[in-house]
Design a protein around this motif. Structure first.
Motif, PDB file in Angstrom:
ATOM      1  N   PHE A   4     -13.604   1.352   2.547  1.00  0.00           N
ATOM      2  CA  PHE A   4     -14.294   0.151   2.099  1.00  0.00           C
ATOM      3  C   PHE A   4     -15.041  -0.563   3.205  1.00  0.00           C
ATOM      4  O   PHE A   4     -15.342  -1.742   3.087  1.00  0.00           O
ATOM      5  N   VAL A  27     -21.729   3.274  -5.800  1.00  0.00           N
ATOM      6  CA  VAL A  27     -20.660   2.306  -6.002  1.00  0.00           C
ATOM      7  C   VAL A  27     -21.202   0.925  -6.301  1.00  0.00           C
ATOM      8  O   VAL A  27     -22.366   0.629  -6.088  1.00  0.00           O
ATOM      9  N   GLN A 196     -11.693  -4.550  -8.452  1.00  0.00           N
ATOM     10  CA  GLN A 196     -11.089  -3.875  -7.303  1.00  0.00           C
ATOM     11  C   GLN A 196     -11.854  -4.267  -6.043  1.00  0.00           C
ATOM     12  O   GLN A 196     -12.951  -4.823  -6.117  1.00  0.00           O
ATOM     13  N   CYS A 198     -14.013  -3.208  -2.545  1.00  0.00           N
ATOM     14  CA  CYS A 198     -15.033  -2.185  -2.330  1.00  0.00           C
ATOM     15  C   CYS A 198     -15.628  -2.344  -0.938  1.00  0.00           C
ATOM     16  O   CYS A 198     -15.052  -2.996  -0.069  1.00  0.00           O
ATOM     17  N   ASP A 223     -10.667   3.699  -1.660  1.00  0.00           N
ATOM     18  CA  ASP A 223     -10.549   3.895  -3.091  1.00  0.00           C
ATOM     19  C   ASP A 223      -9.310   4.720  -3.401  1.00  0.00           C
ATOM     20  O   ASP A 223      -8.858   5.526  -2.573  1.00  0.00           O
ATOM     21  N   CYS A 230     -16.028   1.806  -7.448  1.00  0.00           N
ATOM     22  CA  CYS A 230     -14.865   1.076  -6.922  1.00  0.00           C
ATOM     23  C   CYS A 230     -13.995   0.478  -8.012  1.00  0.00           C
ATOM     24  O   CYS A 230     -12.771   0.515  -7.928  1.00  0.00           O
ATOM     25  N   GLY A 235      -6.914   1.152  -5.936  1.00  0.00           N
ATOM     26  CA  GLY A 235      -7.327   1.138  -4.542  1.00  0.00           C
ATOM     27  C   GLY A 235      -6.114   1.359  -3.661  1.00  0.00           C
ATOM     28  O   GLY A 235      -4.964   1.208  -4.107  1.00  0.00           O
TER      29      GLY A 235
END
Length: 253
Positions: A4, A27, A196, A198, A223, A230, A235
């Motif tokens: 990320f 993404v 989530q 990212c 991820d 994402c 995660g």
């Protein structure tokens, strides 16, 4: 999708599973499904290069920050600046440079379970550090993630959100994540649909507890499923609690 760390205009940081610029095209890059921070987090750290945030971190001592190894591996401390304890990455809180980087000796790109590093600041700051929890807790444990990852669905949108984003999450069963190191990483999901961390959120904290009594459990890593988007699944966060002894041995002046 990979780690990320931020890709794009700010900078490209070599990371776990190689988060190349090409990957970013697939993404949605920010704390997806999150919202502006609802409180001040004195321990929240923005790692920056030329004023641009590229990763997050957590203040664990007045002059030490824990982050993801893939954020700082191979980086020159002199090229890193930090802002600590502000909801905005561009102002407020305290500013400090970096004087030393210590990457966990077991770190390697991919599911090593050691995507963790320490950054020593060039001065102590006044913000209150966060304590490391004794343990993360099992599946179902409520947690929260924080970060300044990029803020829009458009891949051409390069500016991160000005205000820190937060998302309530939870620990889920290890088998909900792929390429996962059990016992050293935290498989994480959210009850918020399509939400989530990212790109840009790497290294930032995963915390548990309540306002005024937060404890650190994780550092944002990568991820957790095979989908390149994402927000479509889990995660992975490095479990900071299992590295507490290594931190204690190394985060010394």
């Amino acid at each position: 999708m990979g780690a990320f760390a931020l890709t794009g205009a700010a900078m490209v940081v070599a990371g776990a599973l190689s988060p190349a610029v090409a990957a970013a095209e697939d993404v949605t890059p920010y704390v997806i499904g999150g919202h502006d921070a609802t409180e001040d987090y004195s321990f929240m750290v923005s790692l920056q290069s030329d004023g641009n945030p590229f990763c997050g971190g957590s203040l664990i001592r007045p002059d030490w920050v824990v982050t993801a190894a893939h954020c700082v591996d191979g980086q020159d401390p002199a090229q890193i600046s930090t802002r600590i304890g502000s909801r905005e990455y561009s102002g407020g809180g305290s500013e400090a440079g970096a004087s030393r980087i210590i990457v966990h000796p077991d770190y390697q790109p991919g599911p090593s379970g050691a995507d963790i590093a320490l950054v020593q600041l060039d001065r102590a700051v006044e913000q209150q550090p966060i304590s490391i929890a004794a343990e993360t807790g099992g599946a179902g444990t409520p947690t929260r993630i924080l970060g300044w990852g990029q803020h829009c669905f458009d891949q051409n949108c390069q500016e991160p959100p000005l205000v820190l984003q937060e998302l309530d999450t939870k620990v889920v069963a290890d088998d909900q994540c792929v390429k996962f190191t059990a016992g050293k990483e935290i498989c994480t999901d959210s009850d918020t649909p399509d939400a989530q961390g990212c790109f840009g959120d790497s290294g930032g904290p995963q915390i548990k507890g309540r306002p005024g009594s937060w404890e650190l459990v994780g550092a944002t890593s990568r991820d957790g499923d095979e989908d390149p988007m994402c927000a479509t699944g889990t995660g992975i966060w490095t479990d900071v609690t299992v590295h507490a002894e290594w931190i204690e041995q190394n985060a010394v002046s």
